[in-house]
Design an enzyme around this catalytic site. Structure first.
Site, PDB file in Angstrom:
ATOM      1  N   HIS A   4     -16.242 -55.775   0.927  1.00  0.00           N
ATOM      2  CA  HIS A   4     -14.811 -55.147   0.390  1.00  0.00           C
ATOM      3  C   HIS A   4     -13.887 -57.074  -0.168  1.00  0.00           C
ATOM      4  O   HIS A   4     -13.305 -56.395  -0.874  1.00  0.00           O
ATOM      5  CB  HIS A   4     -13.806 -54.520   1.803  1.00  0.00           C
ATOM      6  CG  HIS A   4     -14.159 -53.523   1.652  1.00  0.00           C
ATOM      7  ND1 HIS A   4     -13.721 -52.406   0.654  1.00  0.00           N
ATOM      8  CD2 HIS A   4     -14.126 -52.638   2.645  1.00  0.00           C
ATOM      9  CE1 HIS A   4     -14.017 -51.709   0.896  1.00  0.00           C
ATOM     10  NE2 HIS A   4     -14.254 -50.998   1.916  1.00  0.00           N
ATOM     11  N   ASN A  55     -23.937 -51.699  -6.458  1.00  0.00           N
ATOM     12  CA  ASN A  55     -23.496 -52.454  -5.253  1.00  0.00           C
ATOM     13  C   ASN A  55     -24.245 -51.940  -4.285  1.00  0.00           C
ATOM     14  O   ASN A  55     -25.151 -52.585  -3.280  1.00  0.00           O
ATOM     15  CB  ASN A  55     -22.486 -52.211  -4.911  1.00  0.00           C
ATOM     16  CG  ASN A  55     -20.977 -52.449  -5.974  1.00  0.00           C
ATOM     17  OD1 ASN A  55     -21.438 -53.742  -7.203  1.00  0.00           O
ATOM     18  ND2 ASN A  55     -19.512 -52.124  -6.361  1.00  0.00           N
ATOM     19  N   CYS A  76     -21.362 -49.270 -13.629  1.00  0.00           N
ATOM     20  CA  CYS A  76     -20.016 -49.608 -12.621  1.00  0.00           C
ATOM     21  C   CYS A  76     -19.757 -50.430 -11.214  1.00  0.00           C
ATOM     22  O   CYS A  76     -18.701 -50.194 -10.603  1.00  0.00           O
ATOM     23  CB  CYS A  76     -19.445 -47.776 -12.473  1.00  0.00           C
ATOM     24  SG  CYS A  76     -20.557 -47.048 -11.213  1.00  0.00           S
TER      25      CYS A  76
END
Ligand code: PEP
Ligand code: MG
Length: 578
Positions: A204, A453, A503
């Protein structure tokens, strides 16, 4: 602003001069500033802790009232200087800090002999539970109560309040890692850069830093041992932190200022040097982000993280609430593509109404599309809401599901989309099995989008949130690049040439963006802040050059080698300090 110092902070320790910390650079930028350490989480007072010998309950109650008032005053003052979501969070927490019901419940416990710290701890837990049971808006206030509890205990102990520290002057924030909740109060006008000892490139902290355009280094072991006020140079591309920088670093920081000014604008068309078009889209978490992305020139939205619209919710949002949230995004992109991802709940983004907090291994658990197995109906209602929101807007609405593992799942999802009247279904490729079976998946859906990710964390079996695994957890790993190559091959060979986008955060790394295009990816979606840097670097190569760089990266011996080899062949990166 090139050099920042914090007046009144401890002076820099000269003995530390030249000490360097190496981490992983996750957001470019070179800056010099004084550090402030993120305070440690507040320790829970011992269960059953009683008033100290000789302390009168009246005195302890008075101390508690004073502490609660002080917390409120501090939060109110800070809210006055904040804006947007941060201001709302601070105002709500300020109100809660001196809430009469909370203070009264704590005073009652003190009268019965509990210490002031234990009393506020337990009183807040009861109030939070009560609010939680009320559901809806009230349930969402439960986290505010638990937040102020920590602040009041810190005030009683005379230690720094938890969360992002406050300073009148800008500073470099140093901590272990940032929680999603900390980010609401992170003021980009005050925080110059982020440095953490934990976290990986997909954590994050990294995502937030890139979204805010702040230089950031993660997994820099040992940085927490520095003192408040230490002057450091942070290089967010190289991933280094240097204590007490000299003239060379001052020059580099100055040069970075020139770069940011030069990169301020993206002209709204992603293309290579030879004219090959690569639409550059943006990742958004709601309407506010979408408006910013459109202003930054994004050619559409490649990822609307719908779970971000409802992270605080205890209960499923109604269709009407969802329609409102999605329409705000569609309205920002008339005539442009907007890819809506259905709720990706679970792992680091739990949604209480969908996910089971007691799962032993949440990253491998019921998350993303899989929540349809355990909470049937939520996905169908979301698709209905997306279709309703799309109706009457000019955006071209595409929909995709996260965490798809098999062609059967893709087929099922496509069926649900058709039933809802949504005409362009797709899925994310974030699990290696989906990359390997892309051709079969593309028999059922119209496009795939690589979520690098998660694809990286699953390919490398390395939790994306863990600092010690940051070297494994990079999309530069040749194994991850091979999975991307196979996905594109699946689309070309039997997948009818359907589009493959990216993305994940890999798309926001300008050097990796070149490799992705060379591998055959057709669109890149990233935080709006990264658009101009990615566009500038793409414009410096032709398609054959990008393909050559992709081949070099694929056959590199390691992630470090792949990155180094590609970066060496892209001199523009050095010129721009990226
Ligand atoms: C990804 O996994 O790459 C992705 C884009 O999804 P998220 O980061 O929201 O998990
Ligand atoms: Mg993901």
């Amino acid at each position: 602003m090139i050099v920042q110092t914090i007046s009144g902070q401890a002076s820099t320790d000269k003995a530390e001069t030249g000490r360097t910390f190496a981490g992983v650079g996750v957001s470019p930028g070179r800056i010099i500033g004084s550090i402030l350490l993120m305070p440690k989480a507040v320790r829970e007072p011992a269960v059953g802790e009683r008033l100290a010998e000789g302390t009168a309950p009246e005195d302890a109650s008075a101390a508690l009232r004073t502490a609660a008032k002080a917390v409120q005053t501090n939060l109110t003052a800070r809210s006055a200087g904040a804006s947007g979501a941060g201001r709302e969070v601070l105002e709500a927490t300020a109100l809660m800090a001196n809430d009469p019901m909370l203070v009264k419940a704590a005073v009652k416990l003190i009268t019965n002999g509990a210490s002031a710290e234990r009393a506020i701890w337990d009183a807040a837990a009861s109030v939070a539970e009560m609010l939680h049971n009320l559901g809806g808006y009230m349930a969402e206030r439960a986290t505010d109560v638990l937040d102020v509890r920590g602040r009041i205990v810190a005030e009683l102990r005379g230690v720094p309040a938890p969360g992002i520290p406050y300073s009148d002057t800008p500073f470099i924030l140093v901590g272990e890692d940032l929680a999603p909740a900390d980010t609401a109060t992170l003021d980009p006008a005050k925080v110059l850069a982020l440095v953490t000892s934990s976290g990986g490139p997909q954590s994050h902290t990294a995502i937030i830093a890139r979204a805010l355009g702040l230089p950031a280094v993660v997994a820099a072991a040992g940085v927490e041992g520095l003192h408040d006020g230490t002057l450091v140079f942070v290089d967010g591309a190289a991933g280094t932190i240097l204590v007490n920088p000299g003239a060379d670093e001052v020059a580099l920081a100055k040069a970075w200022e020139t770069t940011t000014a030069a990169l301020a604008m993206f002209d709204g068309t992603g293309r290579l040097k030879d004219g090959h078009l690569v639409p550059l889209l943006s990742n958004v978490g709601g309407a506010k982000d979408a408006v910013k992305a459109a202003a930054a020139g994004a050619q559409g939205v490649g990822l609307l993280r719908t779970e971000f619209c409802f992270l605080e919710r205890d209960t499923e949002p109604t269709i009407a609430e969802q329609v409102e949230a999605y329409r705000g995004v569609f309205d920002a992109f008339p005539g442009k593509k907007v890819v809506v991802r259905t709720l990706d709940a679970g792992a680091d983004k739990p949604l209480p109404f969908l996910t089971d907090a007691s799962e032993p291994n949440p990253a491998l658990g019921v998350r993303g599309y899989r929540t349809d197995f355990t909470s049937p109906g939520v996905l169908e209602r979301q698709l209905q809401a997306i279709a309703q929101a799309a109706d009457g807007t000019e955006a071209q609405v595409w929909v995709m599901a996260p965490m798809i593992s098999t062609a059967e799942e893709a087929e099922h999802f496509a069926g649900l989309c058709t039933a809802a009247g949504l005409t362009t279904p797709g899925v994310m490729v974030e699990v290696p099995s989906a990359a390997l079976t892309a051709a079969s998946i593309l028999e059922h859906v119209d496009f795939v989008s690589l979520g690098t990710n998660d694809l990286t964390q699953y390919a490398m079996a390395a939790d994306r949130q863990l600092g010690p695994l940051a070297d494994l957890n990079t999309p530069w790993q040749p194994a991850v690049l091979q999975l991307i190559r196979l996905t594109v091959a699946g689309s070309r060979d039997e997948g009818h040439g359907k589009p493959v986008g990216v993305c994940g955060e890999a798309a926001a790394d300008p050097a990796l963006a070149v490799v992705l295009v060379g591998l055959g990816v057709s669109t890149l979606s990233m935080t709006a802040r990264a658009l101009s840097a990615v566009a500038a670097v793409l414009a410096s190569v032709t398609l054959p050059e990008a393909q050559q760089l992709a081949a070099l990266a694929l056959t590199a011996h390691s992630a470090t080698d792949a990155r180094r080899i590609v970066r060496e062949k892209l001199p523009i990166l050095n010129t721009l300090g990226l």
